[in-house]
Design a protein around this motif. Structure first.
Motif, short mmCIF file in Angstrom:
data_model
loop_
_atom_site.label_atom_id
_atom_site.label_comp_id
_atom_site.label_asym_id
_atom_site.label_seq_id
_atom_site.Cartn_x
_atom_site.Cartn_y
_atom_site.Cartn_z
N GLY A 39 0.81 -1.21 0.00
CA GLY A 39 0.00 0.00 0.00
C GLY A 39 0.84 1.26 0.00
O GLY A 39 1.02 1.90 1.03
N TYR A 40 1.36 1.62 -1.17
CA TYR A 40 2.24 2.78 -1.29
C TYR A 40 1.48 4.09 -1.47
O TYR A 40 2.05 5.16 -1.30
N GLU A 41 0.19 4.00 -1.81
CA GLU A 41 -0.58 5.21 -2.06
C GLU A 41 -0.98 5.86 -0.72
O GLU A 41 -1.45 5.18 0.19
N ARG A 42 -0.81 7.15 -0.65
CA ARG A 42 -1.12 7.86 0.59
C ARG A 42 -2.61 7.75 0.94
O ARG A 42 -2.98 7.80 2.12
N ASP A 43 -3.47 7.62 -0.07
CA ASP A 43 -4.90 7.58 0.19
C ASP A 43 -5.45 6.16 0.17
O ASP A 43 -6.66 5.96 0.14
N GLY A 44 -4.57 5.15 0.21
CA GLY A 44 -5.01 3.76 0.18
C GLY A 44 -5.45 3.25 1.54
O GLY A 44 -5.18 3.85 2.59
N GLN A 47 -2.58 2.41 4.17
CA GLN A 47 -1.99 3.61 4.76
C GLN A 47 -2.97 4.24 5.75
O GLN A 47 -2.57 4.72 6.82
#
Length: 250
Positions: A39-44, A47
Motif C-alpha cells: 500500500g504505497y498510495e497515501r490515500d489507500g 496507509q
C-alpha cells in the motif's frame, strides 16, 4: 521507515511505522492480497489503517510478498505456501523487535488466507486476528479450474495460467490451492478474531467469511452491504473504524 528481511535468499521489502513515543506497544502485521502490495498510495486503505493505528499506539509492519511490489522473486513462482513462508519470516522479524508487547495480524483477500493459517500455526504468538474479505474460495476455484477470467483443466493443470490478461501464475499455485487445509489450520487459532466481508463481493463469496466464523472459536463476523472486494464503498469508513476499534479497545 523502510525495512528488509531475507527469506530463503529473497529480499522481502517492507515498511515499519511506530507511534510517536518510545514506549513499548503492540504491533500489527498487514498482509496484502493476490497481485497487491503493502500500500504505497497515501490515500489507500493500508496507509489509512497504519495512520489510525499508530495514532492509537499500535506499530504497523507491512511487506510485499515475494513476486509482488518491491520484493524479490517472480510472480509466477508465488503460491500460498511460499507466502506463508514469507509471513513466518515477517512474524519472526516482528517477534525480535524489543519494543513490541503483543502481535496482531490483518490479512486482506489472499493475504487473509495467509494470515488465518499463520495464526493457526502460531496461536500462542498472535494475539488478535483480522480477516478482510478472506479469499478462502481460492481453493474452491482451484478445484473447479477457474481463476478470475482464466479457465484450465484441473486434471492436467498447465505449467502457467495467464490471469487477467497480464498476470502469469505458475501451475503449482493451483495444484497447491486445490488441496490447502485453509479452515482446518485457521481453526487452530482460538484468540480474538474479526472477519469483515462485503455481502455483495463479486470476487470472493461471503460464504467464505461465514465458514471462518464457524471455525474460529472467538470470532465476530461483520457482513457489510456497502463494501466490495477491494473494501471500497459506502461503508468504507465504518469498516476501517471496526478494525481499529477491535485492535485498540477490545
Amino acid at each position: 521507515m523502510d525495512i528488509n528481511i531475507k527469506r530463503d535468499g529473497l529480499t522481502l521489502r517492507g515498511r515499519l511505522e511506530r507511534p510517536d513515543t518510545e514506549s513499548k506497544c503492540p504491533a500489527v502485521i498487514i498482509f496484502h492480497g493476490f497481485t497487491g502490495d503493502l500500500g504505497y498510495e497515501r490515500d489507500g486503505l493500508f496507509q489509512a489503517l497504519a495512520d489510525m493505528l499508530t495514532e492509537n499506539g499500535i506499530a504497523v509492519v507491512r511487506f510485499d510478498f515475494n513476486g509482488h511490489g518491491k520484493s524479490d522473486g517472480s510472480f509466477t513462482d508465488m503460491n500460498v505456501l511460499n507466502e506463508i513462508e514469507d509471513a513466518i519470516a515477517i512474524l519472526e522479524y516482528v517477534r525480535k523487535l524489543d519494543f513490541v508487547t503483543e502481535i496482531y495480524v490483518i490479512g486482506h483477500s489472499q493475504g487473509g488466507v495467509v494470515a488465518g493459517m499463520l495464526a493457526g500455526y502460531y496461536p500462542d504468538v498472535i494475539h488478535k486476528l483480522v480477516l478482510l474479505a478472506p479469499a478462502a474460495t481460492l481453493k474452491d476455484d482451484a478445484q473447479k479450474g477457474v481463476c478470475m477470467d482464466a479457465v484450465y483443466d484441473t486434471q492436467h493443470i498447465p505449467d502457467t495460467v495467464c490471469v487477467g490478461g497480464e498476470h502469469v501464475v505458475g501451475g503449482h499455485y493451483f495444484r497447491i490451492a486445490k488441496l490447502l487445509p485453509i479452515y482446518e489450520v485457521t481453526g487452530n487459532y482460538q484468540g480474538p478474531a474479526l472477519v469483515i466481508h462485503g455481502i455483495h463481493d463479486a470476487v470472493v463469496d461471503a460464504s467464505a467469511a461465514v465458514r471462518y466464523h464457524e471455525c474460529l472459536e472467538n470470532c465476530r463476523l461483520e457482513l457489510m452491504e456497502g463494501i466490495d472486494h477491494g473494501l471500497q464503498g459506502d461503508e468504507y469508513a465504518q469498516m476501517v473504524k471496526a478494525v481499529v476499534n477491535f485492535l485498540c479497545t477490545e
